[in-house]
Design a protein around this motif. Sequence first.
Motif, PDB file in Angstrom:
ATOM      1  N   ARG A  88     -44.704 -13.914  31.899  1.00 26.69           N
ATOM      2  CA  ARG A  88     -44.807 -14.755  33.088  1.00 26.69           C
ATOM      3  C   ARG A  88     -44.598 -16.214  32.683  1.00 26.69           C
ATOM      4  O   ARG A  88     -45.002 -16.638  31.613  1.00 26.69           O
ATOM      5  CB  ARG A  88     -46.175 -14.593  33.753  1.00 26.69           C
ATOM      6  CG  ARG A  88     -46.414 -13.233  34.403  1.00 26.69           C
ATOM      7  CD  ARG A  88     -45.565 -13.049  35.641  1.00 26.69           C
ATOM      8  NE  ARG A  88     -45.863 -11.790  36.325  1.00 26.69           N
ATOM      9  CZ  ARG A  88     -45.232 -10.646  36.070  1.00 26.69           C
ATOM     10  NH1 ARG A  88     -44.287 -10.607  35.136  1.00 26.69           N
ATOM     11  NH2 ARG A  88     -45.542  -9.540  36.747  1.00 26.69           N
TER      12      ARG A  88
ATOM     13  N   THR B 140     -45.057  -7.889  29.122  1.00 24.52           N
ATOM     14  CA  THR B 140     -44.659  -8.401  30.433  1.00 24.52           C
ATOM     15  C   THR B 140     -44.886  -9.905  30.423  1.00 24.52           C
ATOM     16  O   THR B 140     -46.010 -10.366  30.196  1.00 24.52           O
ATOM     17  CB  THR B 140     -45.480  -7.769  31.572  1.00 24.52           C
ATOM     18  OG1 THR B 140     -45.297  -6.356  31.555  1.00 24.52           O
ATOM     19  CG2 THR B 140     -45.031  -8.323  32.916  1.00 24.52           C
TER      20      THR B 140
ATOM     21  N   VAL C 245     -52.727  -5.462  32.401  1.00 24.20           N
ATOM     22  CA  VAL C 245     -52.559  -5.750  30.984  1.00 24.20           C
ATOM     23  C   VAL C 245     -53.902  -5.654  30.292  1.00 24.20           C
ATOM     24  O   VAL C 245     -54.947  -5.977  30.863  1.00 24.20           O
ATOM     25  CB  VAL C 245     -51.929  -7.144  30.753  1.00 24.20           C
ATOM     26  CG1 VAL C 245     -50.521  -7.205  31.327  1.00 24.20           C
ATOM     27  CG2 VAL C 245     -52.791  -8.246  31.352  1.00 24.20           C
TER      28      VAL C 245
ATOM     29  N   VAL D 166     -50.387  -5.570  36.881  1.00 22.07           N
ATOM     30  CA  VAL D 166     -49.785  -4.917  35.718  1.00 22.07           C
ATOM     31  C   VAL D 166     -50.843  -4.210  34.884  1.00 22.07           C
ATOM     32  O   VAL D 166     -50.540  -3.310  34.110  1.00 22.07           O
ATOM     33  CB  VAL D 166     -49.012  -5.946  34.856  1.00 22.07           C
ATOM     34  CG1 VAL D 166     -48.276  -5.272  33.705  1.00 22.07           C
ATOM     35  CG2 VAL D 166     -48.017  -6.738  35.712  1.00 22.07           C
TER      36      VAL D 166
ATOM     37  N   LEU E 270     -51.062 -10.530  36.243  1.00 21.61           N
ATOM     38  CA  LEU E 270     -50.916  -9.606  35.112  1.00 21.61           C
ATOM     39  C   LEU E 270     -52.101  -8.643  35.019  1.00 21.61           C
ATOM     40  O   LEU E 270     -51.938  -7.459  34.738  1.00 21.61           O
ATOM     41  CB  LEU E 270     -50.782 -10.398  33.809  1.00 21.61           C
ATOM     42  CG  LEU E 270     -49.453 -11.125  33.590  1.00 21.61           C
ATOM     43  CD1 LEU E 270     -49.555 -12.071  32.393  1.00 21.61           C
ATOM     44  CD2 LEU E 270     -48.314 -10.140  33.379  1.00 21.61           C
TER      45      LEU E 270
ATOM     46  N   GLY F 137     -49.705  -8.950  28.434  1.00 21.59           N
ATOM     47  CA  GLY F 137     -49.033 -10.060  29.104  1.00 21.59           C
ATOM     48  C   GLY F 137     -48.762 -11.213  28.163  1.00 21.59           C
ATOM     49  O   GLY F 137     -49.482 -11.420  27.178  1.00 21.59           O
TER      50      GLY F 137
ATOM     51  N   ASN G 144     -50.048  -2.163  28.080  1.00 14.61           N
ATOM     52  CA  ASN G 144     -49.472  -3.370  28.678  1.00 14.61           C
ATOM     53  C   ASN G 144     -50.150  -4.630  28.128  1.00 14.61           C
ATOM     54  O   ASN G 144     -51.378  -4.717  28.097  1.00 14.61           O
ATOM     55  CB  ASN G 144     -49.631  -3.340  30.196  1.00 14.61           C
ATOM     56  CG  ASN G 144     -48.789  -2.255  30.844  1.00 14.61           C
ATOM     57  OD1 ASN G 144     -47.666  -2.008  30.414  1.00 14.61           O
ATOM     58  ND2 ASN G 144     -49.323  -1.607  31.865  1.00 14.61           N
TER      59      ASN G 144
END
Length: 532
Positions: free
Chosen positions: A87, A85, A110, A108, A104, A45, A43
């Motif tokens: 934002r 991902t 990240v 998430v 994040l 961000g 992941n």
Amino acid sequence: MAPETGRRRGWFRFFVATLFAAAAVAGQISSGTNNTTAAVAVNVGVIVDMDRADFAGQVWLSCVEMAVSEFYGSHPNYTTRVVITARDSRRDDVVQAAASALDLIKNVQVQAILGPDTSMQANFLIPLGEKAHVPIVSFSATSPTLASIGSPYFFRATQNDSTQVNAVAAIFKAFGWRQAVPIYVDDAFGQGIIPSLVDSLEAVDARIPYRSAISPSATDDQIGEELYKLMTMQTRVFIVHVSPDLGPRLFVKAKEVGMMSAGYVWIITDGLTVFLPSFHPSVLRSMQGVLGVKPHVPQTQAVLNFTTRWRRKFQRDHPYGLRAYDATWALAMAVEKAGAATYFSFESDKTKKYMVGVSRNGQNLASALLGTSFRGLFGGFALEADGQLRASAYEVVNVNGNADRVVGYWTPPPAGELTTRSSSKVASQLGTVIWPGDPGAVPKGFEIPMSGKKLRIGVPVKPGFREFVSVSTDPETNETTVTGYCMDVFEAVVKTLPYALPFEYVPFAKPNGESNGSYNDLVNQVFLGVSC
């Protein structure tokens, strides 16, 4: 929101969502080998402003997505896959940017963050990334002050502003200007360049007599007031370092008050120069004769191919997206290197001191980023030991008509070479420059303002040697005239000065015109500050 803008952004989000799905599917498709091991999803961000008027945030995000898709299209056998991902940072909102980063990292998980837009936002994100061992890779935060933080988890995939000021200083040396007034936005982005700019100009014997700081929220009237103040000064060379939303308003106002006329010099930094293609023609008409610097992009086949793919998808140009593309490519390479050491996961903060955990692979990823080098769209990509992108060449451009044209180049010096030595390279490479108001005449860089003070020069009055100094008075007009060889020499020297020096001769005489004393008396009057 206007219907046209709404449809355009709706289409853009649909395209990004489609690109996400395509990238995810592409990551699962076999390349034709017998390798059946599933790639490790990592992941990452992205924090950008999706509502910028110039659409830069959308351009950056689309370039990140294109880089991910094309990177794994070129490396189908890699064991890791970057999953993006995004934002929305909301421009100039440092709290929102920090909240996005926290979300994040915490929710998430990240392993790295690409972005954010501004240096002020990056200043808030860097400590957070350092605590969580999550690298912050910025492709648009240019303030030199960020390097002074010294974080091992901050990587600048764009040029530090301290590099481009050397290109600006080279222009000064080429034309012999000795003074400049920087006009900068009064925030972290604008303030950060000033120390480096002062040092670079001093290296070519130029100085800054005044600094003009403009608030990011300044009205047109407030901009006009500051410009009128600048008009009363001698200096006519201005270095503009502002945001792309403030810059057009500044130049439209400068044109309105008469500061885009003959005798003025305007130099813009790459914070504006790279956005020139996106400016409205009415703005460009207010910027005729402006000089600018921007990083040089080699016109390689890879760049031409990317441009073709971009225009095919978006039907618009991409004057500022290549850095985001290269930064994503570098991160994907580093992820693959770091992935060989351990899997990407977070260790909870047992001390409860921080609100986020710590990435187990953060140190490996940071080390891999420092060791990543390749030939990107923007040329050679390599980070120095402090996480800063290695200095590259700059173009010197000149606004003429509805576009800017290249008139020269500046290349950074070899390691250890003085800036002043490399600055001379610009002089021999500059082409013909179109100047504001008077295309054919190189501005002197100064002008005597109507309200300026004059240097008062005491002149002795005595008989003899009139060829050297002669003071005479017209009996009809009572006007005093000072002539002679000494005056001729003095005035010839004044004409060679790189700045304005208004002066007047004041005879050291009594009301009846006779001498008021000896040379020693005159010198003493100067020492005492007494007007003759």
